[in-house]
Design a protein around this motif. Structure first.
Motif, PDB file in Angstrom:
ATOM      1  N   ILE A 272       2.594  84.582  47.936  1.00 29.72           N
ATOM      2  CA  ILE A 272       1.623  83.725  47.248  1.00 29.72           C
ATOM      3  C   ILE A 272       1.319  82.489  48.102  1.00 29.72           C
ATOM      4  O   ILE A 272       2.048  82.182  49.053  1.00 29.72           O
ATOM      5  CB  ILE A 272       2.151  83.251  45.870  1.00 29.72           C
ATOM      6  CG1 ILE A 272       3.414  82.390  46.038  1.00 29.72           C
ATOM      7  CG2 ILE A 272       2.416  84.427  44.944  1.00 29.72           C
ATOM      8  CD1 ILE A 272       3.806  81.614  44.785  1.00 29.72           C
ATOM      9  N   SER A 273       0.260  81.768  47.670  1.00 31.23           N
ATOM     10  CA  SER A 273      -0.022  80.464  48.286  1.00 31.23           C
ATOM     11  C   SER A 273      -0.259  79.380  47.245  1.00 31.23           C
ATOM     12  O   SER A 273      -0.283  78.203  47.600  1.00 31.23           O
ATOM     13  CB  SER A 273      -1.280  80.536  49.172  1.00 31.23           C
ATOM     14  OG  SER A 273      -1.101  81.414  50.242  1.00 31.23           O
ATOM     15  N   GLY A 274      -0.499  79.776  45.992  1.00 30.90           N
ATOM     16  CA  GLY A 274      -0.936  78.765  45.027  1.00 30.90           C
ATOM     17  C   GLY A 274      -0.404  78.983  43.632  1.00 30.90           C
ATOM     18  O   GLY A 274       0.801  79.113  43.422  1.00 30.90           O
TER      19      GLY A 274
ATOM     20  N   ASP B  13      10.034  97.961  49.743  1.00 29.09           N
ATOM     21  CA  ASP B  13       9.201  99.154  49.935  1.00 29.09           C
ATOM     22  C   ASP B  13       7.735  98.763  50.023  1.00 29.09           C
ATOM     23  O   ASP B  13       6.955  99.416  50.705  1.00 29.09           O
ATOM     24  CB  ASP B  13       9.403 100.120  48.759  1.00 29.09           C
ATOM     25  CG  ASP B  13      10.830 100.614  48.692  1.00 29.09           C
ATOM     26  OD1 ASP B  13      11.163 101.485  49.506  1.00 29.09           O
ATOM     27  OD2 ASP B  13      11.615 100.099  47.865  1.00 29.09           O
ATOM     28  N   PHE B  14       7.366  97.709  49.285  1.00 26.04           N
ATOM     29  CA  PHE B  14       5.977  97.248  49.285  1.00 26.04           C
ATOM     30  C   PHE B  14       5.920  95.733  49.368  1.00 26.04           C
ATOM     31  O   PHE B  14       6.771  95.047  48.799  1.00 26.04           O
ATOM     32  CB  PHE B  14       5.242  97.720  48.018  1.00 26.04           C
ATOM     33  CG  PHE B  14       5.203  99.208  47.884  1.00 26.04           C
ATOM     34  CD1 PHE B  14       4.384  99.965  48.718  1.00 26.04           C
ATOM     35  CD2 PHE B  14       6.012  99.865  46.960  1.00 26.04           C
ATOM     36  CE1 PHE B  14       4.364 101.349  48.632  1.00 26.04           C
ATOM     37  CE2 PHE B  14       6.005 101.244  46.870  1.00 26.04           C
ATOM     38  CZ  PHE B  14       5.173 101.985  47.702  1.00 26.04           C
ATOM     39  N   VAL B  15       4.899  95.247  50.076  1.00 18.04           N
ATOM     40  CA  VAL B  15       4.659  93.812  50.184  1.00 18.04           C
ATOM     41  C   VAL B  15       3.331  93.545  49.472  1.00 18.04           C
ATOM     42  O   VAL B  15       2.297  94.131  49.821  1.00 18.04           O
ATOM     43  CB  VAL B  15       4.592  93.378  51.665  1.00 18.04           C
ATOM     44  CG1 VAL B  15       4.319  91.883  51.768  1.00 18.04           C
ATOM     45  CG2 VAL B  15       5.890  93.751  52.380  1.00 18.04           C
ATOM     46  N   VAL B  16       3.386  92.679  48.456  1.00 21.52           N
ATOM     47  CA  VAL B  16       2.271  92.509  47.542  1.00 21.52           C
ATOM     48  C   VAL B  16       1.661  91.122  47.746  1.00 21.52           C
ATOM     49  O   VAL B  16       2.318  90.106  47.480  1.00 21.52           O
ATOM     50  CB  VAL B  16       2.776  92.670  46.079  1.00 21.52           C
ATOM     51  CG1 VAL B  16       1.641  92.450  45.094  1.00 21.52           C
ATOM     52  CG2 VAL B  16       3.415  94.056  45.888  1.00 21.52           C
ATOM     53  N   LEU B  17       0.423  91.086  48.241  1.00 20.62           N
ATOM     54  CA  LEU B  17      -0.258  89.803  48.450  1.00 20.62           C
ATOM     55  C   LEU B  17      -0.936  89.405  47.141  1.00 20.62           C
ATOM     56  O   LEU B  17      -1.773  90.148  46.625  1.00 20.62           O
ATOM     57  CB  LEU B  17      -1.308  89.934  49.561  1.00 20.62           C
ATOM     58  CG  LEU B  17      -0.814  90.475  50.905  1.00 20.62           C
ATOM     59  CD1 LEU B  17      -1.985  90.577  51.894  1.00 20.62           C
ATOM     60  CD2 LEU B  17       0.286  89.593  51.480  1.00 20.62           C
ATOM     61  N   ALA B  18      -0.567  88.253  46.616  1.00 21.72           N
ATOM     62  CA  ALA B  18      -1.115  87.826  45.324  1.00 21.72           C
ATOM     63  C   ALA B  18      -1.642  86.395  45.480  1.00 21.72           C
ATOM     64  O   ALA B  18      -0.944  85.429  45.199  1.00 21.72           O
ATOM     65  CB  ALA B  18      -0.050  87.911  44.234  1.00 21.72           C
ATOM     66  N   GLY B  19      -2.872  86.292  46.007  1.00 24.71           N
ATOM     67  CA  GLY B  19      -3.418  84.968  46.274  1.00 24.71           C
ATOM     68  C   GLY B  19      -2.747  84.351  47.492  1.00 24.71           C
ATOM     69  O   GLY B  19      -2.524  83.142  47.532  1.00 24.71           O
ATOM     70  N   PHE B  20      -2.439  85.169  48.484  1.00 28.70           N
ATOM     71  CA  PHE B  20      -1.843  84.680  49.732  1.00 28.70           C
ATOM     72  C   PHE B  20      -2.991  84.351  50.680  1.00 28.70           C
ATOM     73  O   PHE B  20      -3.743  85.239  51.079  1.00 28.70           O
ATOM     74  CB  PHE B  20      -0.914  85.734  50.334  1.00 28.70           C
ATOM     75  CG  PHE B  20      -0.173  85.251  51.545  1.00 28.70           C
ATOM     76  CD1 PHE B  20       0.812  84.285  51.426  1.00 28.70           C
ATOM     77  CD2 PHE B  20      -0.465  85.757  52.808  1.00 28.70           C
ATOM     78  CE1 PHE B  20       1.498  83.828  52.552  1.00 28.70           C
ATOM     79  CE2 PHE B  20       0.213  85.308  53.927  1.00 28.70           C
ATOM     80  CZ  PHE B  20       1.200  84.338  53.793  1.00 28.70           C
ATOM     81  N   MET B  21      -3.152  83.068  50.979  1.00 27.63           N
ATOM     82  CA  MET B  21      -4.392  82.596  51.604  1.00 27.63           C
ATOM     83  C   MET B  21      -4.293  82.441  53.126  1.00 27.63           C
ATOM     84  O   MET B  21      -4.834  81.494  53.691  1.00 27.63           O
ATOM     85  CB  MET B  21      -4.820  81.267  50.963  1.00 27.63           C
ATOM     86  CG  MET B  21      -5.042  81.345  49.462  1.00 27.63           C
ATOM     87  SD  MET B  21      -6.223  82.616  48.970  1.00 27.63           S
ATOM     88  CE  MET B  21      -7.727  81.823  49.473  1.00 27.63           C
TER      89      MET B  21
ATOM     90  N   VAL C 148      -0.275  95.593  50.133  1.00 25.93           N
ATOM     91  CA  VAL C 148      -1.425  95.668  49.227  1.00 25.93           C
ATOM     92  C   VAL C 148      -1.909  94.264  48.885  1.00 25.93           C
ATOM     93  O   VAL C 148      -1.156  93.294  48.933  1.00 25.93           O
ATOM     94  CB  VAL C 148      -1.101  96.454  47.931  1.00 25.93           C
ATOM     95  CG1 VAL C 148      -0.943  97.931  48.205  1.00 25.93           C
ATOM     96  CG2 VAL C 148       0.115  95.902  47.225  1.00 25.93           C
ATOM     97  N   ASN C 149      -3.202  94.204  48.517  1.00 24.06           N
ATOM     98  CA  ASN C 149      -3.845  92.923  48.237  1.00 24.06           C
ATOM     99  C   ASN C 149      -4.748  93.080  47.023  1.00 24.06           C
ATOM    100  O   ASN C 149      -5.197  94.179  46.716  1.00 24.06           O
ATOM    101  CB  ASN C 149      -4.698  92.516  49.454  1.00 24.06           C
ATOM    102  CG  ASN C 149      -5.367  91.170  49.276  1.00 24.06           C
ATOM    103  OD1 ASN C 149      -4.759  90.222  48.774  1.00 24.06           O
ATOM    104  ND2 ASN C 149      -6.624  91.082  49.671  1.00 24.06           N
ATOM    105  N   ILE C 150      -5.027  91.958  46.353  1.00 25.48           N
ATOM    106  CA  ILE C 150      -6.086  91.958  45.347  1.00 25.48           C
ATOM    107  C   ILE C 150      -7.176  91.013  45.813  1.00 25.48           C
ATOM    108  O   ILE C 150      -6.895  89.890  46.264  1.00 25.48           O
ATOM    109  CB  ILE C 150      -5.564  91.598  43.939  1.00 25.48           C
ATOM    110  CG1 ILE C 150      -6.693  91.799  42.918  1.00 25.48           C
ATOM    111  CG2 ILE C 150      -4.997  90.178  43.869  1.00 25.48           C
ATOM    112  CD1 ILE C 150      -6.193  92.010  41.496  1.00 25.48           C
TER     113      ILE C 150
END
Ligand code: GRF
Length: 212
Positions: free
Chosen positions: A8-10, A78-86, A102-104
């Protein structure tokens, strides 16, 4: 049980949705590139380990990404999940996690890659907006699409109202995507397209503005 790490970033509202979704995986850690990210406190309140790798401590993207990868790999996810990683990630970093990262993104990709998607959608007079969960490739905001949600753009929508309504849908589809991943329900075919092992298609249309 599969293990994930969330970046995350925020604010971390997507991260919170993931923490609260009772996913069939262990959330090993939440990592932020900003020590003041609000989401770090949320993660700690949920009893999740947190770490900070500040991009400001590094002179270039390569050394930041190398240190970030080292921290991530310490949790053996197993997975790296980008969640608002800026932060834009280097090809080396992305290639290290092929099929695991993965990213959203707040648009119906491949439309509206990059920043300020809600403002650009409003500017263009688009009637349907949405979000996309996708595997990350070295090509920014591209990569095999796992799931998308579409919402109507309503008369009087502002950047703020549109973002808020879309965020509600992000919080639904991101946990679903991670659930599928952790349950091995996702296959990448030879075209680089994502297929579900047990697809449930509803097949109705979103028409915006609605028909009379
Ligand atoms: C979301 O809109 C997400 O699509 C984008 O950044 C925003 C993050 O929000 N990648 P949050 O930190 O999860 O609240």
């Amino acid at each position: 049980m599969k293990k994930i790490v969330i970046l995350i970033s925020g604010v971390g509202s997507n991260m919170r949705a993931l923490l609260e979704a009772r996913l069939p995986c262990t959330i090993a850690a939440v990592i932020s590139n900003r020590a003041d990210a609000e989401g770090l406190r949320t993660a700690q309140q949920h009893g999740i380990a947190t770490a900070v790798v500040s991009h400001q401590d590094f002179s270039d993207r390569e050394s930041f990404d190398a240190s970030l990868a080292q921290t991530i790999d310490g949790y053996r996810p197993d997975f790296v999940v980008l969640a608002g990683f800026m932060r834009i990630l280097t090809p080396d970093f992305v290639n290290r996690y092929v099929g695991k990262l993965v990213n959203i993104h707040p648009s119906l990709l491949p439309a509206y890659t990059g920043m300020h998607t809600h403002a650009r959608v409003l500017q263009d007079g688009v009637k349907i907006h949405g979000c996309t969960v996708h595997f990350v490739t070295a090509d920014l905001d591209h990569g095999p699409i796992i799931i998308q949600a579409a919402i109507p753009v309503l008369p009087g929508d502002t950047e703020h109202t549109l973002a808020a309504r879309l965020l509600d849908q992000e919080h639904r589809v991101y946990p679903q995507a991670i659930r599928w991943l952790c349950q091995d329900q996702i296959e990448l075919d030879h075209h680089g397209h994502v297929n579900l092992r047990f697809p449930k298609q509803v097949g109705y249309a979103l028409i915006s503005p609605g028909l009379e």
